[in-house]
Scaffold this motif. Structure first.
Motif, PDB file in Angstrom:
ATOM      1  N   LYS A 289      -6.512 -29.712   5.691  1.00 13.97           N
ATOM      2  CA  LYS A 289      -5.557 -30.686   5.525  1.00 13.97           C
ATOM      3  C   LYS A 289      -5.080 -30.278   4.278  1.00 13.97           C
ATOM      4  CE  LYS A 289      -6.207 -33.129   9.336  1.00 13.97           C
ATOM      5  NZ  LYS A 289      -5.347 -33.322   9.963  1.00 13.97           N
ATOM      6  N   ALA A 290      -5.449 -29.690   3.305  1.00 13.65           N
ATOM      7  CA  ALA A 290      -4.692 -29.379   1.944  1.00 13.65           C
ATOM      8  C   ALA A 290      -4.965 -27.873   1.543  1.00 13.65           C
ATOM      9  CB  ALA A 290      -5.476 -30.272   0.974  1.00 13.65           C
ATOM     10  N   ARG A 291      -4.061 -27.146   1.233  1.00  8.84           N
ATOM     11  CA  ARG A 291      -4.068 -25.805   0.901  1.00  8.84           C
ATOM     12  C   ARG A 291      -3.013 -25.546   0.196  1.00  8.84           C
ATOM     13  NH1 ARG A 291      -2.124 -20.372   4.136  1.00  8.84           N
ATOM     14  NH2 ARG A 291      -0.513 -21.614   3.918  1.00  8.84           N
ATOM     15  N   PHE A 292      -3.086 -24.884  -1.064  1.00  9.03           N
ATOM     16  CA  PHE A 292      -2.007 -24.542  -1.856  1.00  9.03           C
ATOM     17  C   PHE A 292      -1.146 -23.499  -1.251  1.00  9.03           C
ATOM     18  CE2 PHE A 292       0.002 -21.883  -5.531  1.00  9.03           C
ATOM     19  CZ  PHE A 292       0.405 -22.985  -6.253  1.00  9.03           C
ATOM     20  N   HIS A 293       0.272 -23.676  -1.010  1.00 13.65           N
ATOM     21  CA  HIS A 293       0.841 -22.700  -0.165  1.00 13.65           C
ATOM     22  C   HIS A 293       1.426 -21.519  -1.256  1.00 13.65           C
ATOM     23  CE1 HIS A 293       4.272 -21.035   2.200  1.00 13.65           C
ATOM     24  NE2 HIS A 293       3.816 -22.095   3.146  1.00 13.65           N
ATOM     25  N   PRO A 294       1.194 -20.439  -0.901  1.00  9.44           N
ATOM     26  CA  PRO A 294       1.571 -19.091  -1.661  1.00  9.44           C
ATOM     27  C   PRO A 294       2.957 -19.077  -1.833  1.00  9.44           C
ATOM     28  CG  PRO A 294       0.843 -18.548   0.349  1.00  9.44           C
ATOM     29  CD  PRO A 294       0.620 -19.876   0.319  1.00  9.44           C
ATOM     30  N   ILE A 295       3.926 -19.749  -1.326  1.00 13.60           N
ATOM     31  CA  ILE A 295       5.276 -19.302  -1.407  1.00 13.60           C
ATOM     32  C   ILE A 295       6.001 -20.576  -2.042  1.00 13.60           C
ATOM     33  CG2 ILE A 295       7.470 -18.959  -0.248  1.00 13.60           C
ATOM     34  CD1 ILE A 295       6.081 -17.080   1.690  1.00 13.60           C
ATOM     35  N   LEU A 296       5.574 -21.887  -1.281  1.00 16.95           N
ATOM     36  CA  LEU A 296       5.937 -23.058  -2.142  1.00 16.95           C
ATOM     37  C   LEU A 296       5.396 -23.580  -3.248  1.00 16.95           C
ATOM     38  CD1 LEU A 296       6.371 -24.985   1.375  1.00 16.95           C
ATOM     39  CD2 LEU A 296       8.265 -23.780   0.268  1.00 16.95           C
ATOM     40  N   HIS A 297       4.176 -23.053  -3.582  1.00 14.16           N
ATOM     41  CA  HIS A 297       3.670 -23.401  -4.935  1.00 14.16           C
ATOM     42  C   HIS A 297       3.060 -24.829  -4.816  1.00 14.16           C
ATOM     43  CE1 HIS A 297       4.001 -19.132  -6.182  1.00 14.16           C
ATOM     44  NE2 HIS A 297       5.542 -19.256  -6.032  1.00 14.16           N
ATOM     45  N   ARG A 298       2.753 -25.484  -3.828  1.00 14.57           N
ATOM     46  CA  ARG A 298       2.379 -26.764  -3.935  1.00 14.57           C
ATOM     47  C   ARG A 298       1.468 -26.945  -2.803  1.00 14.57           C
ATOM     48  NH1 ARG A 298       5.309 -29.479   0.045  1.00 14.57           N
ATOM     49  NH2 ARG A 298       7.309 -28.549   0.763  1.00 14.57           N
ATOM     50  N   MET A 299       0.477 -28.124  -2.772  1.00 11.88           N
ATOM     51  CA  MET A 299      -0.628 -28.525  -2.075  1.00 11.88           C
ATOM     52  C   MET A 299       0.070 -28.922  -0.588  1.00 11.88           C
ATOM     53  SD  MET A 299      -3.037 -27.544  -3.539  1.00 11.88           S
ATOM     54  CE  MET A 299      -4.330 -28.284  -2.142  1.00 11.88           C
ATOM     55  N   ARG A 300      -0.051 -28.220   0.386  1.00 11.17           N
ATOM     56  CA  ARG A 300       0.059 -28.401   1.851  1.00 11.17           C
ATOM     57  C   ARG A 300      -0.787 -28.354   2.923  1.00 11.17           C
ATOM     58  NH1 ARG A 300       5.597 -25.633   4.261  1.00 11.17           N
ATOM     59  NH2 ARG A 300       6.026 -27.123   5.790  1.00 11.17           N
ATOM     60  N   ALA A 301      -0.630 -29.109   3.820  1.00 13.45           N
ATOM     61  CA  ALA A 301      -1.750 -29.083   5.033  1.00 13.45           C
ATOM     62  C   ALA A 301      -1.315 -27.546   5.841  1.00 13.45           C
ATOM     63  CB  ALA A 301      -1.522 -30.108   5.862  1.00 13.45           C
ATOM     64  N   HIS A 302      -2.403 -26.840   6.120  1.00 10.71           N
ATOM     65  CA  HIS A 302      -2.285 -25.789   6.908  1.00 10.71           C
ATOM     66  C   HIS A 302      -2.946 -26.156   8.308  1.00 10.71           C
ATOM     67  CE1 HIS A 302      -3.182 -21.509   8.066  1.00 10.71           C
ATOM     68  NE2 HIS A 302      -1.834 -21.257   7.744  1.00 10.71           N
ATOM     69  N   GLN A 303      -1.933 -26.632   9.038  1.00 15.33           N
ATOM     70  CA  GLN A 303      -2.357 -27.063  10.570  1.00 15.33           C
ATOM     71  C   GLN A 303      -2.677 -25.818  11.743  1.00 15.33           C
ATOM     72  OE1 GLN A 303       0.078 -30.479  10.702  1.00 15.33           O
ATOM     73  NE2 GLN A 303      -1.583 -31.690  10.236  1.00 15.33           N
ATOM     74  N   GLY A 304      -3.054 -24.907  11.240  1.00 16.25           N
ATOM     75  CA  GLY A 304      -3.368 -23.665  12.304  1.00 16.25           C
ATOM     76  C   GLY A 304      -4.198 -22.549  11.643  1.00 16.25           C
TER      77      GLY A 304
END
Length: 439
Positions: A289-304
């Motif tokens: 539900k919460a992962r630091f996105h390596p490109i967007l540089h913000r916390m974001r759910a990784h739903q896969g």
């Protein structure tokens, strides 16, 4: 020394002659003079070294000549090389027949040999003494040959099915570091190793779970033509002992030619969905539900789930369904969406390309190749982004409960049990061989 003694002896003999009558003395003493002469001419007693040398001389022997009949025929076999054309292939095989070359070059039926020679494929020809082509057989693929035959009406060309003999092959392998190195060492074809990985994909991770000393026993189909292995078929029975736990699968056909794999007691091993749509990959990013996105540089759910694999690795349909979308979409890059029964959809993102001919509405079967791993869209490296949706809600593909499969019907159970017992005997033989080899 010998000469001095002989000289004294001769002087004494001469004195004796004076006392005897000359004629009778000479007659009596002739043998003694002969002895004196022999010793007088004898060589010195020291040995003489004689040099010995070997002289070699080539001698040409006449050869037996067998008369050659003008009707004699000759068979030759060769393999297509990477730079071969039909003309230089025939030249290498001493075919001196311009008519045959011209005919095969323009014949539509001979397209496999005049425009599509495949390096490594075999060709067999029959010629006469003058190099005239009488018969030709070319390996089109593992099941078909192109046949050209000279008849009174000219050359006739046709593609024929090989008469293949099916055999069952029993093989064993012991894991040292990987599945493929073990099967290579045991002479088990890669096509069989891939099937084994597919059969047990729901139970064994063939990248992370393998341990040194794991044992593989397998019975599979082989097809021969004239004693030569042409292709391998399906895995018929397989046993894999992983970390001391035994997994067994038996192949059995149901009605309408549909086959599946079952445990020895008849439970289906077929999963309604594959946990991993990519062969021999590893999870590089899990569902969260919460992962630091390596490109967007913000916390974001990784739903896969992300499966890291080299670009070009094949991506399979995780279940039976139909193509709902295949194209480019935002951060997914090249993406495919499949629609399945019971409100389930699966998503495959960051693909390098789609399988040729894939289109919206196309039916797919579990395991069909639909695309290839890439890094299109928002991606820092090559991987497959895989999502599992149930009635529009994203679920963790690695933990979601999957629909159960229907076991073998009561009607077919006796037939299955007979087949299962026979294969278990063969797997038992392989187990005994493994135990014997360790002692």
């Amino acid at each position: 020394m010998y000469i001095d003694k002989l000289r004294i002896l001769s002087q004494n003999l001469l004195q004796a002659l004076r006392k005897l009558k000359t004629r009778w003395a000479l007659i009596a003493l002739l043998p003694l003079f002969a002895i004196f002469a022999a010793f007088g001419t004898a060589p010195d007693s020291s040995p003489v070294n004689i040099k010995i040398k070997t002289v070699r001389q080539d001698v040409t022997l006449p050869l037996a000549v067998r008369p050659v009949s003008q009707d004699e025929e000759f068979w030759q076999m060769d393999q297509v090389r990477s730079d071969d054309t039909l003309a230089n292939l025939f030249k290498r095989m001493t075919v001196r027949d311009e008519d045959a070359i011209k005919f095969l070059m323009i014949s539509p039926e001979a397209r496999a040999i005049n425009t599509a020679l495949i390096p490594g494929h075999s060709i067999e020809i029959k010629t006469n003494l003058d190099g005239k082509l009488l018969h030709l057989e070319y390996e089109v693929d593992k099941e078909n040959i192109l046949v050209a035959n000279l008849t009174p009406q000219g050359y006739q060309v046709a593609t024929q099915k090989l008469l293949l003999q099916k055999h069952e092959m029993l093989s064993s392998a012991r894991i040292v570091d990987s599945l493929f190195s073990a099967t290579d060492e045991a002479g088990i074809p890669d096509a069989i190793a891939l099937q084994i990985a597919e059969i047990f994909s729901g139970d064994i991770d063939f990248v992370e779970d393998l341990r040194e000393g794991d044992v593989l026993n397998v019975v599979y189909e082989t097809f021969y033509n004239a004693g030569e292995l042409m292709k391998v078929g399906n895995v018929l029975a397989v046993e894999f002992i992983n970390s001391g736990k035994k997994y067994t699968a038996i192949r059995f056909g149901e009605a309408e030619g549909k086959y599946a794999y079952y445990t020895p007691d008849g439970k289906s091993l077929h999963k309604s969905f594959l946990r991993s749509p990519v062969e021999f990959s590893r999870v590089s990013s899990s569902f969260t539900k919460a992962r630091f996105h390596p490109i967007l540089h913000r916390m974001r759910a990784h739903q896969g789930t992300d499966f890291a694999a080299p670009i070009g690795t094949r991506v399979k349909a995780s279940g039976d369904g139909a193509v709902d979308f295949a194209g480019r979409k935002g951060g997914y890059g090249n993406v495919i969406v499949l629609k399945h029964d019971n409100g389930i959809s699966t998503v495959y993102g960051h693909l390098s390309k789609f399988e040729s001919g894939l289109r919206k509405g196309q039916k797919v079967t579990q395991g069909d190749i639909i695309g290839y791993v890439g890094m299109t869209g928002l991606s820092t490296g090559p991987h497959l982004h895989y999502e599992f949706l149930q009635n529009g809600t994203r679920k963790d593909p690695m933990t979601v409960s999957l629909p159960a499969n229907i076991p073998i019907s009561t009607k077919l159970k006796p037939e299955f049990e007979r087949a299962s017992r026979a294969y278990m005997v063969q797997l038992g033989v392989l187990n005994q061989r493994q135990l014997a080899s360790r002692e």
